[in-house]
Motif scaffolding. Structure first.
Motif, mmCIF file in Angstrom:
data_model
loop_
_atom_site.group_PDB
_atom_site.id
_atom_site.type_symbol
_atom_site.label_atom_id
_atom_site.label_comp_id
_atom_site.label_asym_id
_atom_site.label_seq_id
_atom_site.Cartn_x
_atom_site.Cartn_y
_atom_site.Cartn_z
ATOM 1 N N GLU A 118 0.884 -1.125 -0.110
ATOM 2 C CA GLU A 118 0.065 0.186 -0.112
ATOM 3 C C GLU A 118 1.002 1.394 0.235
ATOM 4 O O GLU A 118 0.564 2.200 -0.632
ATOM 5 C CB GLU A 118 -1.125 -0.123 1.215
ATOM 6 C CG GLU A 118 -2.207 -1.042 1.227
ATOM 7 C CD GLU A 118 -1.652 -2.492 1.320
ATOM 8 O OE1 GLU A 118 -0.536 -2.620 1.893
ATOM 9 O OE2 GLU A 118 -2.420 -3.197 1.134
ATOM 10 N N ALA A 166 -5.781 6.179 -4.782
ATOM 11 C CA ALA A 166 -7.104 6.982 -4.351
ATOM 12 C C ALA A 166 -8.326 6.220 -5.281
ATOM 13 O O ALA A 166 -9.321 5.738 -4.797
ATOM 14 C CB ALA A 166 -7.136 8.420 -4.644
ATOM 15 N N SER A 167 -8.211 6.122 -6.593
ATOM 16 C CA SER A 167 -9.010 5.577 -7.661
ATOM 17 C C SER A 167 -9.234 4.194 -7.361
ATOM 18 O O SER A 167 -10.425 3.573 -7.566
ATOM 19 C CB SER A 167 -8.717 5.907 -8.953
ATOM 20 O OG SER A 167 -7.629 4.725 -9.498
ATOM 21 N N ARG A 168 -8.628 3.459 -6.865
ATOM 22 C CA ARG A 168 -8.692 1.956 -6.270
ATOM 23 C C ARG A 168 -9.265 1.876 -5.082
ATOM 24 O O ARG A 168 -9.302 0.920 -4.625
ATOM 25 C CB ARG A 168 -7.370 0.831 -6.478
ATOM 26 C CG ARG A 168 -6.668 1.103 -7.802
ATOM 27 C CD ARG A 168 -7.799 0.599 -8.971
ATOM 28 N NE ARG A 168 -8.282 -0.630 -8.562
ATOM 29 C CZ ARG A 168 -7.838 -1.939 -9.132
ATOM 30 N NH1 ARG A 168 -6.790 -1.891 -9.749
ATOM 31 N NH2 ARG A 168 -8.431 -2.775 -8.685
ATOM 32 N N GLY A 169 -9.567 2.923 -4.368
ATOM 33 C CA GLY A 169 -10.272 2.828 -3.282
ATOM 34 C C GLY A 169 -9.418 2.730 -2.030
ATOM 35 O O GLY A 169 -9.998 2.385 -0.782
ATOM 36 N N TYR A 170 -8.208 3.055 -2.151
ATOM 37 C CA TYR A 170 -7.350 2.860 -0.942
ATOM 38 C C TYR A 170 -7.313 4.145 -0.174
ATOM 39 O O TYR A 170 -7.574 5.244 -0.792
ATOM 40 C CB TYR A 170 -5.864 2.820 -1.400
ATOM 41 C CG TYR A 170 -5.558 1.520 -1.720
ATOM 42 C CD1 TYR A 170 -5.209 0.380 -0.850
ATOM 43 C CD2 TYR A 170 -5.304 1.156 -3.199
ATOM 44 C CE1 TYR A 170 -4.812 -0.826 -1.491
ATOM 45 C CE2 TYR A 170 -4.634 -0.308 -3.530
ATOM 46 C CZ TYR A 170 -4.553 -1.268 -2.551
ATOM 47 O OH TYR A 170 -4.341 -2.288 -2.987
ATOM 48 N N PRO A 171 -7.338 4.073 1.125
ATOM 49 C CA PRO A 171 -7.383 5.223 1.924
ATOM 50 C C PRO A 171 -6.359 6.073 2.062
ATOM 51 O O PRO A 171 -5.494 5.816 2.900
ATOM 52 C CB PRO A 171 -7.786 4.764 3.339
ATOM 53 C CG PRO A 171 -7.356 3.371 3.195
ATOM 54 C CD PRO A 171 -7.494 2.703 2.000
#
Lengths: 264, 438, 467
Positions: C197, C209-214
């Motif tokens: 990450e 961010a686009s893959r939904g990682y915080p």
């Protein structure tokens, strides 16, 4: 304008490139590029991503080191004919939050002429305003540049190039992500430049408009795949060589994206 | 205010003046550092000058100010040069190369000074000590007036910085904004870079010697950053930053006296408080600034999303009404369809009821005529956009709804008329729903 | 001011203990005692600083890749107000004012406040990263100095505090090393778990961010790691020098590798070596403050890496550039001779002046290349000093010409991927492209030759026709 006085008395070409090679580490970015451009031409440089188009323009202006090659602008080195070259960079290359007005940015094109330590005078600002009106955004002169749309930002850059009153213009994707009206305005300006005997080398993405906009094209993919008058060189065969046979798909995709951008 | 009862213009006045001069001198070049994204360079230089001071001392063996001053300025410049070298030749990013250079120079300086201390008695209090509180200890007479030496030095530095910024305003501006263009215009961006570095180094050294470096490091960054949030022109940014710098210096000295007294202490470090005051000013302005303030932007965004939700509610009711005239919809139905919060939805529906767009009944809300007109406008915009996107933009039918959903809220009468023209006045949208007439 | 305070303490220390002038080389027993960690104190200090270097090197790699090398600078300054406040508040909580846990808690809390402030400025205003760091650094430091100045009045002896801020490795005790060790293991664990990450965060924030990682949370974790390392380093090497440990090893390791895992390992090794050697030198020689020596050892390693690093070191790169230029010249010369002799017949010698006009090379470079080829028996000068290919030269040149044409063809047929793979300095195309692909290209080249007769080059419209 003073540009007409410095109009080339000689017959030297606006741009002549021989054996230009630019390499990062071991990877050549441009490889053995040779090119001659005659005056009063609108030249489109097209090629796929990573083909070295921007690097080519930067190498002409000595902004990147070159491994080999010779470049002459109006028969002289870039350094000596610098005042005759106008550069329109990609829009992303500057910080649009910078606290300057649109008029300020255009006036920057005159700084070379105004000279060291001399203040910007009223007639400079008036010249800048005229250039802004020419590209159709005179009413935004006093806005801060971040408040412009993408197309208006591009027009600002174009106006800045106009006030430079150069003889050779190098433009890095002036048509990228601009609205249709801006595109028309830019083309109009390019034609006016051409009529005034200026030469423009323009990096371009949209293959559809190439025959309409440019007198000659350079198909670049690390090397010059082909170059010459648009009607001779801009053939399907050459395009496939440049884009590697996947032209139709690529073309449709970019066209669809462009249309979407326009409608937004 | 009893803490200020000891205020004396002969003492505190000079301190405030020295602080103001230092703050202004630093904030002038600081604007360009900020715009060139080199805000940390002031900090780096003010650390790195240590070996310069030591070398100058070791070579000349004297503690006189001039060699020390020159030595420090030269090393300050070298910091910029080395940073540039490592960045160019080593292809290391700017921040990292700066970090390598200034920490190394600082460590070198520490070692040298420890070595030097071995040989001679290098009294830091005499050579290096700089503190605003001692401003008045060293007075010189100029034109029959007793003026602290610090004030004299800092006035000269401020004047120099002002002169450079005014004379080279346009060159500094262009090479910060677009170095490539500057170079093609024959204004060497590199030369301007080093000119800026020179005045930064001179300012850092002069301030280091006289008022300590916390103040100067803070004033390189904080007032320009504050001014950046308030202004849209470089000229006004520079002026505002100087004003803020002066204000925080003044407030800083006053609060250094006043604030500790609230807790029963005596006064504290003036330059520390000046930096803190600049920081507080920055925070307040970043929060409440009229144009780019965080609060204003949050409020604006909330107002916008409220307006959109409020319009969505009416449009939804209109669509339900299309299917079954005179339909009554409960809040739960509405908010389930819009995935909105119940509280907001009912609040906004009550607002609509007050304005006469809807009538509240026992089971929910019903559109009135004026509400129907409002809904028709919105739905008309939406469907016209869908038609436009398909017919003019060539976007696939299944992908138009989302875009139209956003665009409808920003479409007035005039734009609708143009849309109607461009799409040659359709009756049905691409999904086959009727487009309400104007 | 902080420099001054550092000076102050160092000078006080130096002048009290040192009166002799000569530099004294340590004796063998002294070497042995230090290097083999026989002495308890030295052992604690050296192992402690080494651990610190390891941890800082690892965390620094990520902050460097995140283009935020100076975050450590800002955060280490941000801990100062917390230290001062803890010092002031501790007595009223019934604790000793200089108790380490209280001071560290204070430092951690105010470090976190610094993190929040950085994120506030960067994300919510239109200021950029560097301004955020600069503001937090200077304002927090100013606040810290103001608080410390008050603390001095209240207690009257905050001298211990200053050494806490400016570092005094010699004062490190067993429990400190334990603390450093535990924190080091903790940072290692966090980085191990979140390796993927954090890599993504550093490499492409937008994509993450686009893959939904915080992204914000990951950012906080990274800054949290910096705060942990900084706090444990504060007492050992001090504030300013802590920055060096976060920046220098990571920057140095970039010269050796392009692989992230290796980079982190090398960076940790450089940091560890810096800590160990620096502390050892300080223990061996008098008058060398350990914190500064650790930094200087690290910088020395940095400059060695910058010069001799195997991936991006200056020497390697200039050699590569020279090789590239030579191979370009080599190809140009042989191809030029070959093509001219193809037209004029194999016996015709080519005058030097004609070769020179063929391309835009300086006569110096051309002469050098001719000399090199002559020595390798590829080219000879005839009686008129004209140049010809020898028989082995013809073989070599025809290979090069063939290769060149294959490359050109590859560029054209695989234009979409080609620019990324063309490698001019590679000796042969086989080293870069797959054999099947080459066979395919050979086939195509043959076809073209059949269709077009002699096709010297696959682009029919020559550059010179552009005008």
């Amino acid at each position: 304008m003073s540009g007409s006085i410095t109009q080339p008395p000689d017959n030297s070409l606006p741009l002549s490139v021989r054996d230009l090679t630019v390499a990062w580490y071991r990877k050549p970015v441009i490889w053995d590029v040779g090119l001659d451009v005659s005056p009063g031409q609108l030249v489109g440089v097209i090629g796929p991503n990573g083909a070295g188009k921007s690097t080519f323009l930067k190498a002409i202006m000595d902004l990147v080191p070159r491994a080999s090659g010779r470049i002459e602008i109006f028969g002289q080195s870039y350094k000596r004919s610098r005042h005759r070259v106008g550069y329109v960079p990609q829009r992303e290359s500057v910080d649009w939050d910078f606290p300057v007005s649109v008029l300020d940015v255009v006036t920057m094109g005159l700084y070379g002429k105004i000279g060291w330590c001399m203040p910007v005078r009223r007639h400079h600002r008036e010249a800048a305003l005229r250039a802004l009106e020419r590209v159709g955004i005179g009413e935004f002169a006093n806005r801060q540049i971040s408040q412009l749309s993408g197309g208006q930002q591009q027009r600002t850059f174009l106006a800045r190039a106009l006030v430079q009153d150069a003889d050779l213009y190098l433009m890095d994707e002036p048509f990228a992500a601009v609205d249709a009206a801006t595109e028309k305005a830019i083309v109009q300006i390019l034609r006016e430049m051409k009529q005034a005997g200026k030469t423009a080398i323009v990096i371009h993405h949209d293959l559809h408009t190439v025959p309409e906009y440019f007198d000659s094209v350079v198909l670049l993919n690390m090397r010059v795949v082909a170059s010459g008058p648009t009607d001779v060189v801009f053939t399907r065969d050459n395009l496939e060589k440049t884009y590697g046979g996947r032209l139709t798909l690529l073309d449709e995709a970019t066209e669809a994206m462009r249309r979407r951008e326009r409608t937004l | 205010m009893s803490a200020l009862s000891n205020w004396s213009w002969d003492y505190d006045g000079w301190i405030v003046l020295a602080g103001i001069l230092c703050a202004i001198a630093a904030s002038l070049p600081g604007n360009f550092l900020l715009l060139r994204r080199m805000s940390l360079l002031g900090d780096a230089i003010s650390h790195a000058i240590l070996p310069g001071l030591a070398v100058a001392f070791l070579i000349t063996g004297s503690r006189s100010s001039l060699p020390m001053f020159l030595g420090a300025v030269v090393v300050g410049l070298l910091t910029a040069v080395f940073t540039e070298w490592i960045r160019n030749f080593g292809e290391v990013d700017e921040g990292a190369s700066m970090g390598v250079v200034f920490t190394t120079l600082f460590a070198l300086g520490l070692v040298m000074i420890v070595q030097a201390a071995d040989h001679v008695d290098l009294d830091p209090g005499c050579v290096l000590y700089g503190s605003l509180e001692t401003t008045t200890f060293d007075m010189v007479e100029v034109a029959g007036m007793e003026i602290p030496r610090v004030v004299l030095v800092l006035s000269a530095v401020t004047a120099m910085n002002l002169l450079v910024v005014v004379l080279f305003f346009k060159e500094l501006k262009l090479s910060a904004f677009d170095p490539a263009l500057a170079t093609t215009c024959g204004i060497s961006a590199r030369l301007m870079h080093y000119l800026l570095m020179i005045i930064v180094a001179v300012t850092a050294v002069a301030s280091f010697e006289s008022v300590g470096n916390i103040l100067v490091v803070a004033m390189f960054v904080v007032p320009p950053a504050t001014a950046f949030l308030l202004t849209e022109r470089l000229r006004s940014m520079i002026i505002v930053s100087a004003l803020i710098a002066a204000l925080s210096a003044t407030l800083g000295h006053v609060s250094a006296i006043v604030v500790p007294s609230w807790f029963g202490y005596r006064s504290t470090s003036t330059s520390g408080m000046m930096a803190l005051c600049a920081g507080i000013l920055f925070f307040v302005i970043s929060l409440l600034g009229p144009q780019h303030g965080v609060l204003i932007r949050i409020l604006r965004r909330q107002r916008l999303s409220r307006r959109i939700l409020s319009e969505d509610l009416i449009a939804l009711l209109y669509r339900m009404d299309e299917r079954k005239s005179g339909v009554v919809a409960s809040i739960d139905q509405l908010r389930a369809a819009l995935l909105s919060s119940g509280f907001m939805s009912s609040l906004l529906m009550k607002q609509h009821a007050r304005k006469g767009h809807v009538i509240a009944t026992e089971n929910g809300y019903q559109l009135t005529d004026s509400g129907r007109r409002l809904g028709a406008e919105l739905v008309r915009s939406h469907r016209l956009w869908e038609q436009y996107l398909v017919s003019e933009g060539g976007v696939a039918v299944d992908r138009i709804h989302g875009q139209a959903e956003q665009l409808e809220h920003f479409t007035g009468r005039e734009l609708r008329d143009r849309l109607q023209q461009e799409t040659s006045a359709p009756v049905l949208d691409p999904h086959g729903s009727p487009i309400p007439p104007e | 001011m902080r420099t001054l305070a550092a000076l102050h303490s160092i000078l006080a220390f130096a002048s009290s203990s040192l009166t002799d002038l000569s530099i004294r080389w340590p004796t063998w027993p002294e070497w042995k005692r230090v290097l083999f960690l026989q002495d308890y104190n030295t052992r604690v200090v050296m192992l402690g600083t080494m651990l610190l270097g390891l941890a800082a090197g690892m965390v620094g790699s990520f902050t460097l890749l995140r283009r935020r090398a100076l975050m450590g600078d800002a955060l280490s300054h941000a801990t100062l107000p917390g230290v001062g406040l803890a010092f002031l508040i501790a007595p009223s909580l019934g604790l000793a004012e200089k108790s380490l846990p209280v001071l560290l808690t204070g430092a951690a809390l105010s470090g976190i406040a610094g993190v929040v402030a950085i994120l506030y400025v960067r994300n919510l205003t239109r200021l950029k990263e560097d301004a955020a760091l600069g503001i937090v650094l200077s304002v927090f430091f100013g606040a810290g100095i103001a608080i410390l100045s008050i603390a001095q009045q209240s207690v009257g002896h905050s001298a211990g505090l200053e050494s806490f801020i400016y570092g005094k490795p010699a004062s490190m005790i067993e429990s400190d090393r334990l603390l450093i060790g535990c924190s080091g293991v903790l940072t290692l664990l966090i980085m191990g778990v979140l390796f993927k990450e954090l890599t993504l965060l550093c490499f492409d924030e937008g994509f993450a961010a686009s893959r939904g990682y915080p992204v914000l949370l990951l950012d906080l974790v990274l800054m949290g790691l910096v705060v942990i390392v900084t706090i444990i380093g504060l007492q050992a090497v001090g504030l300013v020098l802590m920055i060096a440990l976060l920046v220098i090893p990571a920057a140095a390791s970039r010269f050796w590798t392009q692989n992230l895992k290796q980079m982190i390992l090398i960076s940790a090794a450089i940091g560890g070596a810096g800590g160990f050697v620096g502390a050892a030198m300080s223990a061996l020689f008098r008058n060398l403050p350990a914190g500064a020596m650790i930094v200087l050892v690290c910088s020395a390693l940095f400059f060695i890496s910058m010069m001799f690093g195997t991936e991006r070191g200056l020497v390697v790169r200039s050699l590569r550039r020279r090789d590239l230029n030579r191979s370009v010249d080599h190809q140009h010369l042989l191809r030029g001779l070959f093509e001219l002799q193809e037209i004029r017949g194999p016996k015709a010698g080519i005058p030097f002046s004609e070769l020179q006009t063929l391309r835009s090379w300086s006569s110096y470079r051309l002469l050098k290349e001719i000399e090199r080829c002559r020595r390798r028996g590829l080219v000879f000068r005839d009686s008129d000093q004209n140049l010809s290919l020898t028989s082995s030269g013809v073989v070599e040149a025809s290979r090069l010409v063939h290769e060149h044409r294959l490359w050109e063809l590859y560029l054209i047929t695989h234009a979409d991927v080609a620019p990324g793979r063309v490698d001019q300095s590679a000796d042969a195309i086989e080293h870069v492209l797959e054999p099947e692909l080459i066979a395919q290209l050979e086939e195509l080249l043959l076809q073209r030759r059949r269709v077009q007769g002699i096709a010297p080059s696959p682009h029919p419209v020559d550059a010179e026709q552009a005008s």
